[in-house]
Design an enzyme around this catalytic site. Sequence first.
Site, PDB file in Angstrom:
ATOM      1  N   SER A  12       0.852  -1.191   0.000  1.00  0.00           N
ATOM      2  CA  SER A  12       0.000   0.000   0.000  1.00  0.00           C
ATOM      3  C   SER A  12       0.885   1.237   0.000  1.00  0.00           C
ATOM      4  CB  SER A  12      -0.884   0.025   1.240  1.00  0.00           C
ATOM      5  OG  SER A  12      -1.388   1.335   1.410  1.00  0.00           O
ATOM      6  N   HIS A  37      -1.155  -1.338  -4.419  1.00  0.00           N
ATOM      7  CA  HIS A  37      -2.431  -1.035  -3.759  1.00  0.00           C
ATOM      8  C   HIS A  37      -2.512   0.465  -3.467  1.00  0.00           C
ATOM      9  CE1 HIS A  37      -5.920  -2.154  -1.218  1.00  0.00           C
ATOM     10  NE2 HIS A  37      -5.489  -1.258  -0.357  1.00  0.00           N
ATOM     11  N   ASP A  39      -4.756   3.474  -1.886  1.00  0.00           N
ATOM     12  CA  ASP A  39      -5.821   3.730  -0.916  1.00  0.00           C
ATOM     13  C   ASP A  39      -6.419   5.117  -1.113  1.00  0.00           C
ATOM     14  OD1 ASP A  39      -6.025   1.370   0.777  1.00  0.00           O
ATOM     15  OD2 ASP A  39      -3.964   1.821   1.364  1.00  0.00           O
ATOM     16  N   MET A  41      -9.104   7.786  -0.005  1.00  0.00           N
ATOM     17  CA  MET A  41      -9.930   8.125   1.168  1.00  0.00           C
ATOM     18  C   MET A  41     -10.523   9.517   0.989  1.00  0.00           C
ATOM     19  SD  MET A  41      -7.510   6.771   4.233  1.00  0.00           S
ATOM     20  CE  MET A  41      -6.645   5.201   4.131  1.00  0.00           C
ATOM     21  N   HIS A  70      -8.324   0.880  -4.021  1.00  0.00           N
ATOM     22  CA  HIS A  70      -9.246   0.617  -2.910  1.00  0.00           C
ATOM     23  C   HIS A  70      -9.945   1.924  -2.548  1.00  0.00           C
ATOM     24  CE1 HIS A  70      -9.484  -0.572   1.686  1.00  0.00           C
ATOM     25  NE2 HIS A  70     -10.686  -0.460   1.133  1.00  0.00           N
ATOM     26  N   MET A  72     -12.169   4.089  -0.405  1.00  0.00           N
ATOM     27  CA  MET A  72     -12.821   4.270   0.892  1.00  0.00           C
ATOM     28  C   MET A  72     -13.552   5.601   0.808  1.00  0.00           C
ATOM     29  SD  MET A  72      -9.662   2.780   3.087  1.00  0.00           S
ATOM     30  CE  MET A  72      -8.596   2.961   1.661  1.00  0.00           C
ATOM     31  N   MET A 141     -11.353  -6.539   5.324  1.00  0.00           N
ATOM     32  CA  MET A 141     -10.547  -5.599   6.123  1.00  0.00           C
ATOM     33  C   MET A 141     -10.220  -6.227   7.479  1.00  0.00           C
ATOM     34  SD  MET A 141     -10.115  -2.856   4.253  1.00  0.00           S
ATOM     35  CE  MET A 141      -9.186  -2.003   5.544  1.00  0.00           C
ATOM     36  N   ASP A 176      -6.452  -6.710   4.108  1.00  0.00           N
ATOM     37  CA  ASP A 176      -5.885  -5.359   4.201  1.00  0.00           C
ATOM     38  C   ASP A 176      -5.942  -4.886   5.652  1.00  0.00           C
ATOM     39  OD1 ASP A 176      -4.992  -2.802   3.719  1.00  0.00           O
ATOM     40  OD2 ASP A 176      -6.680  -2.222   2.443  1.00  0.00           O
TER      41      ASP A 176
HETATM   42  C1  DX5 Z   1      -6.249   1.099   5.692  1.00  0.00           C
HETATM   43  C2  DX5 Z   1      -5.776   0.922   4.270  1.00  0.00           C
HETATM   44  C3  DX5 Z   1      -4.643  -0.009   4.164  1.00  0.00           C
HETATM   45  C4  DX5 Z   1      -3.410   0.406   4.912  1.00  0.00           C
HETATM   46  C5  DX5 Z   1      -2.705  -0.812   5.388  1.00  0.00           C
HETATM   47  O1  DX5 Z   1      -7.335   1.940   5.719  1.00  0.00           O
HETATM   48  O2  DX5 Z   1      -6.835   0.423   3.456  1.00  0.00           O
HETATM   49  O3  DX5 Z   1      -4.351  -0.376   2.831  1.00  0.00           O
HETATM   50  O4  DX5 Z   1      -2.538   1.185   4.151  1.00  0.00           O
HETATM   51  O5  DX5 Z   1      -1.640  -0.412   6.179  1.00  0.00           O
HETATM   52  P1  DX5 Z   1      -0.891  -1.404   7.158  1.00  0.00           P
HETATM   53  O6  DX5 Z   1      -0.367  -2.559   6.344  1.00  0.00           O
HETATM   54  O7  DX5 Z   1       0.200  -0.553   7.723  1.00  0.00           O
HETATM   55  O8  DX5 Z   1      -1.882  -1.870   8.186  1.00  0.00           O
HETATM   56 ZN    ZN Z   2      -6.378  -0.502   1.427  1.00  0.00          ZN
END
Ligand code: DX5
Ligand code: ZN
Length: 225
Positions: A12, A37, A39, A41, A70, A72, A141, A176
Amino acid sequence: MPFDRKVKIAPSILSADFADFGREIQAIEKEGADWIHVDVMDGHFVPNLTFGPPAVKAFRPHVKTFMDVHLMISPVDAYIDAYADAGADMLTAHVEAGPHPHRTLQAIKAAGMQAGIALNPGTPAEAVRDLLPLADMVLVMTVNPGFGGQKFIDMTAKVRQIRDWIGDREIHIQIDGGVTPETAPLVVDAGADVLVAGSAVFKGGSVSNSSVYGDNMRAIRASLS
Ligand code: DX5
Ligand code: ZN
Protein backbone atom coordinates in the site's frame (compact mmCIF):
# COMPACT_ATOMS: atom_id res chain seq x y z
CA MET A 1 -3.46 -10.97 -16.08
CA PRO A 2 -4.68 -14.60 -15.90
CA PHE A 3 -6.26 -15.68 -12.63
CA ASP A 4 -4.26 -17.67 -10.11
CA ARG A 5 -4.40 -18.27 -6.40
CA LYS A 6 -0.68 -17.92 -5.71
CA VAL A 7 -0.12 -15.55 -2.81
CA LYS A 8 0.48 -12.00 -4.03
CA ILE A 9 1.88 -9.07 -2.06
CA ALA A 10 0.26 -5.72 -2.76
CA PRO A 11 2.20 -2.94 -0.99
CA SER A 12 0.00 0.00 0.00
CA ILE A 13 1.56 3.27 -1.12
CA LEU A 14 -0.19 4.91 1.83
CA SER A 15 3.08 4.11 3.63
CA ALA A 16 5.29 5.53 0.84
CA ASP A 17 6.91 8.97 0.66
CA PHE A 18 4.03 11.18 -0.55
CA ALA A 19 6.48 13.52 -2.30
CA ASP A 20 7.97 10.70 -4.37
CA PHE A 21 5.25 8.24 -5.48
CA GLY A 22 6.75 7.50 -8.91
CA ARG A 23 10.11 6.35 -7.58
CA GLU A 24 8.50 4.56 -4.62
CA ILE A 25 6.31 2.50 -6.99
CA GLN A 26 9.32 1.68 -9.18
CA ALA A 27 11.33 0.65 -6.11
CA ILE A 28 8.73 -1.72 -4.65
CA GLU A 29 8.09 -3.32 -8.04
CA LYS A 30 11.83 -3.83 -8.59
CA GLU A 31 11.95 -5.47 -5.16
CA GLY A 32 9.18 -7.93 -5.97
CA ALA A 33 5.73 -6.40 -5.38
CA ASP A 34 3.03 -8.30 -7.28
CA TRP A 35 0.37 -5.56 -7.28
CA ILE A 36 0.33 -1.89 -6.27
CA HIS A 37 -2.43 -1.03 -3.76
CA VAL A 38 -3.73 2.55 -3.89
CA ASP A 39 -5.82 3.73 -0.92
CA VAL A 40 -8.34 6.42 -1.85
CA MET A 41 -9.93 8.13 1.17
CA ASP A 42 -12.50 10.91 1.18
CA GLY A 43 -12.53 12.28 4.74
CA HIS A 44 -16.19 11.25 4.96
CA PHE A 45 -16.49 7.46 4.63
CA VAL A 46 -13.24 7.27 6.59
CA PRO A 47 -11.67 9.96 8.80
CA ASN A 48 -8.69 10.57 6.51
CA LEU A 49 -8.09 12.08 3.10
CA THR A 50 -5.57 10.90 0.50
CA PHE A 51 -5.74 11.35 -3.26
CA GLY A 52 -8.23 11.44 -6.12
CA PRO A 53 -8.37 10.51 -9.82
CA PRO A 54 -5.71 12.96 -11.14
CA ALA A 55 -3.14 11.62 -8.67
CA VAL A 56 -4.05 8.01 -9.46
CA LYS A 57 -3.69 8.80 -13.17
CA ALA A 58 -0.22 10.19 -12.48
CA PHE A 59 0.77 6.92 -10.72
CA ARG A 60 -0.35 4.82 -13.70
CA PRO A 61 2.72 5.05 -15.96
CA HIS A 62 4.93 3.96 -13.07
CA VAL A 63 2.88 0.81 -12.37
CA LYS A 64 4.08 -2.06 -14.56
CA THR A 65 2.31 -4.79 -12.57
CA PHE A 66 -1.38 -4.31 -11.61
CA MET A 67 -2.98 -1.19 -10.15
CA ASP A 68 -5.39 -2.14 -7.39
CA VAL A 69 -7.46 0.87 -6.28
CA HIS A 70 -9.25 0.62 -2.91
CA LEU A 71 -11.99 3.22 -2.66
CA MET A 72 -12.82 4.27 0.89
CA ILE A 73 -15.31 6.83 -0.37
CA SER A 74 -19.07 7.34 -0.31
CA PRO A 75 -20.85 7.73 -2.65
CA VAL A 76 -18.93 5.67 -5.22
CA ASP A 77 -20.85 5.52 -8.48
CA ALA A 78 -20.27 9.09 -9.64
CA TYR A 79 -16.49 8.51 -9.59
CA ILE A 80 -16.24 5.12 -11.32
CA ASP A 81 -15.55 6.50 -14.80
CA ALA A 82 -12.86 8.81 -13.43
CA TYR A 83 -10.97 5.85 -11.92
CA ALA A 84 -11.36 3.88 -15.17
CA ASP A 85 -9.87 6.86 -16.99
CA ALA A 86 -7.09 7.01 -14.39
CA GLY A 87 -6.15 3.46 -15.37
CA ALA A 88 -7.24 1.31 -12.43
CA ASP A 89 -7.05 -2.43 -13.18
CA MET A 90 -9.09 -3.41 -10.11
CA LEU A 91 -11.55 -1.01 -8.48
CA THR A 92 -12.79 -2.01 -5.03
CA ALA A 93 -15.76 -0.38 -3.32
CA HIS A 94 -17.02 -0.94 0.21
CA VAL A 95 -20.29 -2.79 0.73
CA GLU A 96 -21.03 -0.21 3.46
CA ALA A 97 -20.59 2.74 1.06
CA GLY A 98 -24.19 2.87 -0.13
CA PRO A 99 -27.48 1.04 -0.54
CA HIS A 100 -26.74 -0.40 -4.00
CA PRO A 101 -23.41 -2.26 -4.01
CA HIS A 102 -24.74 -4.62 -6.71
CA ARG A 103 -25.28 -1.68 -9.05
CA THR A 104 -21.82 -0.36 -8.17
CA LEU A 105 -20.14 -3.65 -9.14
CA GLN A 106 -22.10 -3.73 -12.40
CA ALA A 107 -20.93 -0.20 -13.17
CA ILE A 108 -17.28 -0.99 -12.38
CA LYS A 109 -17.34 -3.96 -14.75
CA ALA A 110 -19.19 -1.97 -17.41
CA ALA A 111 -16.37 0.59 -17.21
CA GLY A 112 -13.90 -2.17 -18.13
CA MET A 113 -12.25 -2.81 -14.76
CA GLN A 114 -12.17 -5.79 -12.45
CA ALA A 115 -14.54 -5.28 -9.52
CA GLY A 116 -13.75 -5.76 -5.84
CA ILE A 117 -16.11 -5.58 -2.87
CA ALA A 118 -14.69 -4.71 0.56
CA LEU A 119 -16.15 -5.28 3.99
CA ASN A 120 -15.22 -3.69 7.29
CA PRO A 121 -14.42 -5.76 10.38
CA GLY A 122 -17.90 -5.08 11.80
CA THR A 123 -19.71 -6.27 8.68
CA PRO A 124 -20.73 -9.93 8.49
CA ALA A 125 -19.69 -12.17 5.58
CA GLU A 126 -23.36 -12.49 4.56
CA ALA A 127 -23.28 -8.87 3.33
CA VAL A 128 -21.23 -9.91 0.27
CA ARG A 129 -22.66 -13.37 -0.41
CA ASP A 130 -25.16 -12.28 -3.09
CA LEU A 131 -22.51 -10.07 -4.71
CA LEU A 132 -20.05 -12.90 -5.40
CA PRO A 133 -21.33 -13.58 -8.96
CA LEU A 134 -20.30 -10.01 -9.90
CA ALA A 135 -17.04 -9.86 -7.94
CA ASP A 136 -13.47 -10.49 -9.05
CA MET A 137 -12.24 -9.98 -5.49
CA VAL A 138 -13.51 -9.77 -1.92
CA LEU A 139 -11.45 -7.50 0.33
CA VAL A 140 -11.72 -8.52 3.98
CA MET A 141 -10.55 -5.60 6.12
CA THR A 142 -8.52 -6.62 9.16
CA VAL A 143 -8.45 -3.06 10.55
CA ASN A 144 -11.05 -0.31 10.53
CA PRO A 145 -10.10 1.59 7.37
CA GLY A 146 -8.58 5.03 7.41
CA PHE A 147 -4.98 4.68 8.54
CA GLY A 148 -1.89 2.56 8.04
CA GLY A 149 -0.02 0.98 10.90
CA GLN A 150 -2.98 -0.30 12.91
CA LYS A 151 -3.19 -3.58 14.80
CA PHE A 152 -4.51 -6.66 12.99
CA ILE A 153 -8.08 -7.72 13.90
CA ASP A 154 -8.59 -11.47 13.50
CA MET A 155 -11.11 -12.09 10.71
CA THR A 156 -10.00 -15.64 9.86
CA ALA A 157 -13.46 -17.16 10.43
CA LYS A 158 -14.94 -14.65 7.97
CA VAL A 159 -12.23 -15.41 5.41
CA ARG A 160 -12.86 -19.16 5.70
CA GLN A 161 -16.60 -18.66 5.24
CA ILE A 162 -16.14 -16.53 2.11
CA ARG A 163 -13.52 -18.92 0.71
CA ASP A 164 -16.01 -21.75 1.13
CA TRP A 165 -18.74 -19.82 -0.73
CA ILE A 166 -16.32 -18.96 -3.55
CA GLY A 167 -15.53 -22.61 -4.24
CA ASP A 168 -13.83 -22.92 -7.62
CA ARG A 169 -14.95 -19.49 -8.90
CA GLU A 170 -12.14 -17.16 -10.00
CA ILE A 171 -12.49 -14.67 -7.15
CA HIS A 172 -9.54 -13.39 -5.12
CA ILE A 173 -9.67 -12.88 -1.37
CA GLN A 174 -7.61 -9.88 -0.31
CA ILE A 175 -6.62 -8.95 3.24
CA ASP A 176 -5.89 -5.36 4.20
CA GLY A 177 -4.65 -4.07 7.55
CA GLY A 178 -1.98 -5.17 9.99
CA VAL A 179 -0.47 -7.78 7.66
CA THR A 180 2.97 -8.83 8.96
CA PRO A 181 5.05 -12.02 8.92
CA GLU A 182 3.16 -12.95 12.11
CA THR A 183 -0.40 -12.44 10.79
CA ALA A 184 0.03 -13.38 7.10
CA PRO A 185 0.09 -17.18 7.70
CA LEU A 186 -3.24 -17.01 9.58
CA VAL A 187 -5.13 -15.39 6.70
CA VAL A 188 -3.44 -17.41 3.94
CA ASP A 189 -4.31 -20.60 5.79
CA ALA A 190 -7.93 -19.39 5.91
CA GLY A 191 -7.97 -18.90 2.12
CA ALA A 192 -6.67 -15.41 1.31
CA ASP A 193 -4.42 -14.98 -1.73
CA VAL A 194 -3.71 -11.21 -1.96
CA LEU A 195 -1.98 -9.56 0.99
CA VAL A 196 -1.97 -5.78 1.23
CA ALA A 197 0.82 -4.49 3.44
CA GLY A 198 1.81 -0.90 4.06
CA SER A 199 3.96 -0.40 7.13
CA ALA A 200 5.34 -3.97 7.04
CA VAL A 201 6.75 -3.38 3.52
CA PHE A 202 7.96 0.23 3.80
CA LYS A 203 9.36 0.21 7.33
CA GLY A 204 13.07 0.94 7.51
CA GLY A 205 13.47 1.47 3.74
CA SER A 206 13.49 4.32 1.23
CA VAL A 207 13.95 4.77 -2.51
CA SER A 208 17.68 5.07 -1.91
CA ASN A 209 17.70 2.01 0.37
CA SER A 210 15.08 -0.08 -1.41
CA SER A 211 16.60 -3.49 -0.71
CA VAL A 212 14.90 -3.16 2.70
CA TYR A 213 11.55 -3.25 0.87
CA GLY A 214 12.66 -6.51 -0.74
CA ASP A 215 13.78 -7.92 2.62
CA ASN A 216 10.43 -6.95 4.18
CA MET A 217 8.46 -8.66 1.39
CA ARG A 218 10.66 -11.75 1.57
CA ALA A 219 9.99 -11.91 5.32
CA ILE A 220 6.23 -12.03 4.64
CA ARG A 221 6.65 -14.73 1.94
CA ALA A 222 9.01 -16.76 4.15
CA SER A 223 6.43 -16.78 6.96
CA LEU A 224 4.07 -18.71 4.65
CA SER A 225 6.33 -21.66 3.90
C1 DX5 B 1 -6.25 1.10 5.69
C2 DX5 B 1 -5.78 0.92 4.27
C3 DX5 B 1 -4.64 -0.01 4.16
C4 DX5 B 1 -3.41 0.41 4.91
C5 DX5 B 1 -2.71 -0.81 5.39
O1 DX5 B 1 -7.33 1.94 5.72
O2 DX5 B 1 -6.84 0.42 3.46
O3 DX5 B 1 -4.35 -0.38 2.83
O4 DX5 B 1 -2.54 1.18 4.15
O5 DX5 B 1 -1.64 -0.41 6.18
P1 DX5 B 1 -0.89 -1.40 7.16
O6 DX5 B 1 -0.37 -2.56 6.34
O7 DX5 B 1 0.20 -0.55 7.72
O8 DX5 B 1 -1.88 -1.87 8.19
ZN1 ZN C 1 -6.38 -0.50 1.43
